[in-house]
Motif scaffolding. Sequence first.
Motif, PDB file in Angstrom:
ATOM      1  N   ILE A 220       0.817  -1.212   0.000  1.00  0.00           N
ATOM      2  CA  ILE A 220       0.000   0.000   0.000  1.00  0.00           C
ATOM      3  C   ILE A 220       0.860   1.276   0.000  1.00  0.00           C
ATOM      4  O   ILE A 220       0.363   2.361   0.285  1.00  0.00           O
ATOM      5  CB  ILE A 220      -0.993   0.024   1.179  1.00  0.00           C
ATOM      6  CG1 ILE A 220      -0.261  -0.120   2.517  1.00  0.00           C
ATOM      7  CG2 ILE A 220      -2.038  -1.082   1.042  1.00  0.00           C
ATOM      8  CD1 ILE A 220      -1.135   0.173   3.738  1.00  0.00           C
ATOM      9  N   CYS A 222       2.882   2.515   2.016  1.00  0.00           N
ATOM     10  CA  CYS A 222       2.847   3.296   3.248  1.00  0.00           C
ATOM     11  C   CYS A 222       4.246   3.677   3.689  1.00  0.00           C
ATOM     12  O   CYS A 222       4.417   4.524   4.560  1.00  0.00           O
ATOM     13  CB  CYS A 222       2.150   2.514   4.350  1.00  0.00           C
ATOM     14  SG  CYS A 222       3.076   1.047   4.859  1.00  0.00           S
ATOM     15  N   ALA A 224       6.266   2.154   5.533  1.00  0.00           N
ATOM     16  CA  ALA A 224       6.672   1.763   6.889  1.00  0.00           C
ATOM     17  C   ALA A 224       7.993   0.995   6.831  1.00  0.00           C
ATOM     18  O   ALA A 224       8.851   1.139   7.699  1.00  0.00           O
ATOM     19  CB  ALA A 224       5.592   0.911   7.553  1.00  0.00           C
ATOM     20  N   ALA A 280       7.642  -4.107  10.289  1.00  0.00           N
ATOM     21  CA  ALA A 280       6.859  -2.880  10.187  1.00  0.00           C
ATOM     22  C   ALA A 280       5.723  -2.993   9.180  1.00  0.00           C
ATOM     23  O   ALA A 280       4.734  -2.281   9.277  1.00  0.00           O
ATOM     24  CB  ALA A 280       7.768  -1.715   9.791  1.00  0.00           C
ATOM     25  N   CYS A 281       5.849  -3.873   8.216  1.00  0.00           N
ATOM     26  CA  CYS A 281       4.899  -3.883   7.107  1.00  0.00           C
ATOM     27  C   CYS A 281       3.497  -4.307   7.540  1.00  0.00           C
ATOM     28  O   CYS A 281       3.301  -5.416   8.021  1.00  0.00           O
ATOM     29  CB  CYS A 281       5.389  -4.813   5.998  1.00  0.00           C
ATOM     30  SG  CYS A 281       4.210  -4.932   4.638  1.00  0.00           S
ATOM     31  N   PRO A 282       2.513  -3.419   7.365  1.00  0.00           N
ATOM     32  CA  PRO A 282       1.154  -3.767   7.774  1.00  0.00           C
ATOM     33  C   PRO A 282       0.521  -4.823   6.870  1.00  0.00           C
ATOM     34  O   PRO A 282      -0.542  -5.334   7.166  1.00  0.00           O
ATOM     35  CB  PRO A 282       0.415  -2.436   7.660  1.00  0.00           C
ATOM     36  CG  PRO A 282       1.149  -1.678   6.616  1.00  0.00           C
ATOM     37  CD  PRO A 282       2.588  -2.073   6.782  1.00  0.00           C
ATOM     38  N   GLN A 283       1.180  -5.124   5.777  1.00  0.00           N
ATOM     39  CA  GLN A 283       0.626  -6.092   4.841  1.00  0.00           C
ATOM     40  C   GLN A 283       1.379  -7.423   4.881  1.00  0.00           C
ATOM     41  O   GLN A 283       1.114  -8.305   4.068  1.00  0.00           O
ATOM     42  CB  GLN A 283       0.639  -5.511   3.422  1.00  0.00           C
ATOM     43  CG  GLN A 283      -0.486  -4.512   3.198  1.00  0.00           C
ATOM     44  CD  GLN A 283      -1.814  -5.226   3.052  1.00  0.00           C
ATOM     45  OE1 GLN A 283      -2.336  -5.784   4.015  1.00  0.00           O
ATOM     46  NE2 GLN A 283      -2.341  -5.264   1.856  1.00  0.00           N
ATOM     47  N   GLY A 284       2.307  -7.539   5.793  1.00  0.00           N
ATOM     48  CA  GLY A 284       2.984  -8.818   5.972  1.00  0.00           C
ATOM     49  C   GLY A 284       3.771  -9.277   4.754  1.00  0.00           C
ATOM     50  O   GLY A 284       3.810 -10.464   4.437  1.00  0.00           O
TER      51      GLY A 284
END
Lengths: 331, 340, 153
Positions: A220, A222, A224, A280-284
Amino acid sequence: MNQVEETLRQEVAKLLEDGTIDVFVGHEAASLPLKTSPCFVRSPKEVDRLVWNRICTSNLATYLPQLFKRPVGLKGEWTPPKVGVVAKGCDSRSIVGLIKEKQIPRDRLFIIGVGCEGMIDRHSVGRALGVVGLADAKVDGNSVQVIGTDGREKRIDIADVLAASCRECQHREAVLSNLTVGEAPSSAPEVSHYANVAEFESKSPQERWEHWVGELSRCIRCYACRQACPNCYCEECFAEETAPKWLGVTTDLSDVFVFHLGRAFHQAGRCVDCGACVAACPQGIDLRLLNQKINKDVEELFEAQVSLSLEEAEALSSFRMEDDQSFMTEP
Amino acid sequence: MLEMTLDKSKVQEFLRLLGQNRRLFAPVKDRMGTKFSEVADPSLVCLDGLNTNLSLKEVVFPQWETLYTFEEDQANEVKLAAQETLLFGARPCDARALELLDRVFTWEGIDDPYYLRRREKTCVVALACNTPGEACFCSSVGGSPVGEVGADALAFDLGKQLYLRALTERGEALLKEASTLTEKATEEDKQAVQQAAAEAEKQLQPVPIPEDLAALKESFDAEIWEDLGQKCLGCGTCAYVCPTCHCFDITDETKKGVGRRVRSWDSCAFSLFTLHGSGHNPRTTQAARYRQRVLHKFLYCPENFGEAFCVGCGRCITNCPAGLDLRAVLERLGSLAKVT
Amino acid sequence: MTKETNEKMSGDGWEPRIIAFLCNWCSYAGADLAGVSRIQYPPNVRVIRVPCSGRINPLFIVKALQTGADGVLVSGCHPGDCHYISGNLYARRKFALLKSLLEYVGIEPQRVHFSWVSAAEGARFAEILGKVIDSVRSVGPANKMIKKFEEVA
Ligand code: SF4
Ligand code: SF4
Ligand code: SF4
Ligand code: SF4
Ligand code: SF4
């Protein structure tokens, strides 16, 4: 409280008291289970905030360069602070890299090295729970007792939820420190180095492409991963540059590829495999699989290791006359 | 209003039927829990998860979209047609967030056609929460785990069956389309629903929300921002997972004689967010950026839109790589406000 | 919008489009020599002159692939002959890693080429170019990294 934590607090209190440091960067408990948060301690009274446990996953080196930047708009004299930091093996290697790249001054840094048995990966715990959340967790020896938001309890072996980087880690003690706390870690790496990369390399080109299409279409943008990375300290990242404009701002696969290839490449010979980007990755997304490939090549082609000492030149800022040319069409 | 029940064994059939004439979005399993995505095969729909890890705002406000294209000296409009869309199984917080987004994209009578074309064709069937997630605090910010705002119909999971209540005409029309599969809700069902609602609300921990806007304004120079800002990594995660964040950037992309103007999500946590063309950047520190995030939601939005722009979904908390917790921040802000 | 994409997507008559980054001191001069010596080389290549192979940001290569190049050639001075002494030797390390990385993510290695060509090697330059074109041709039009410009509804 464990022994390391206690000693750490005592040492930090001393350092702050006698003026060796002005601020100490460590970890403190966060409000969610199995999560910590970076913590900036400026007075001996606050040292009890510091924790040391199996969830001190983040790489604190990321926070150091900003402390040595002169505040914008400040008039008159400014002396950079004296900064203390607690460092696992990977943090310390990032610190070495940052010193070499002149982002932080060695002489204003007090590094407390701590041996590390490997950190828990919160995403893995999440995956073990499935679609429910993590209501509570207690680390207890080599396992962690978790309670899901559905009320169900589960005992998980830490070995099963260890961060992937930690499984392969070859440097479990700080490579540079002023002081070490605790004992040398006992366990040796359980997974052979670059096992993931070697396995991935054995796939067909089509499979490899499809893998990255699948992974990167989750991204996404982001950033991160970039922000958590100690090496990504650029004031303006190529991803956001407008002159030249390297890539668009979209999540069109092509743009995402350019971002991740570019970022991975900027880590060439610099990535210490701390796993901060993955955590950190919110999407794994498993970005290690990209970065570790370059590390493997660096090791194989240039016999270089990343940031193990202040003296050694980094792989991409050096060369040998006899470097490999076999990749060339016409050498 | 229409109240009915649907046997759980018929949910797939129900969705298949409703999905015939429209795009269907629903939660499906994902490595990060669940995600809201377009589903062609209703057997993939998973209603057992918490709120999805990413919000559903993407459906009405995509991460990026083309505003118009151009070719040499001529601009071409993009076609603004959108298909009828059903969002099934949205959590009440997400449904409510849509209602908040509506206020932004119709602010002061200026309609955003790009947003509205999708929004107007969107029908939302929310699913009440039996068990809140670890970071949920909807009831503290004016919502509820069984809230109805922003939804066209509300569903409850009663174990063996789904209870469905139409909330708008659009919701009623939708449910009627599938009336062959449903039954009229009984008194017993309605009681079960009330009980479930009470149970759910009980499980949420209250978070004190600073409502004294004058005091919040006073906090502008408070130390708390420096304290929190030094932890913040300046990523876009909290804004991108947030169902109410709506900032965007506009850029041009060109390629030999053709080009397009694109709008894409942006985040106030990025240092370049406020960078001026002159090179000046009024927000020089991460502290200032983090403050903007919180004050925009809890001070400027109440001033502009009459409500805080947070629905308490907890996503920014579970996903923050620096372990920052908005609930704790609000608590600290609240006590700050009391002191001053 | 689709004008120029169509031109290359149509299967028959497709000719690979290759971007060549040539260093000013050796390879560009080599290409020039090929020209003035009237050595024929195929017109598939668009040359971009750079001061040194060490100046080539790997992103140039990635970006070329994103914007529609079917192949990329980077050429500099032979090791030891760099006008800036060692620019090409730093570059060599970068290119070794980049080529490997691109292959790793599934991009055909046949699209990315590196060579050393001196100012005196006009004929050799033409020869290399022939090889590069054949190699790119063997994998067909690029379709993986290219950014498409269709509007989204
Ligand atoms: S990706 Fe590259 S340009 Fe961007 S911050 Fe990291 S090192 Fe800097
Ligand atoms: S953290 Fe993950 S989702 Fe965010 S930009 Fe990086 S890879 Fe993409
Ligand atoms: S915030 Fe409330 S409505 Fe949203 S998922 Fe949690 S309990 Fe449900
Ligand atoms: S997700 Fe956390 S670290 Fe990232 S910008 Fe938001 S508060 Fe900062
Ligand atoms: S600010 Fe955080 S809790 Fe509130 S709506 Fe946004 S993501 Fe959810």
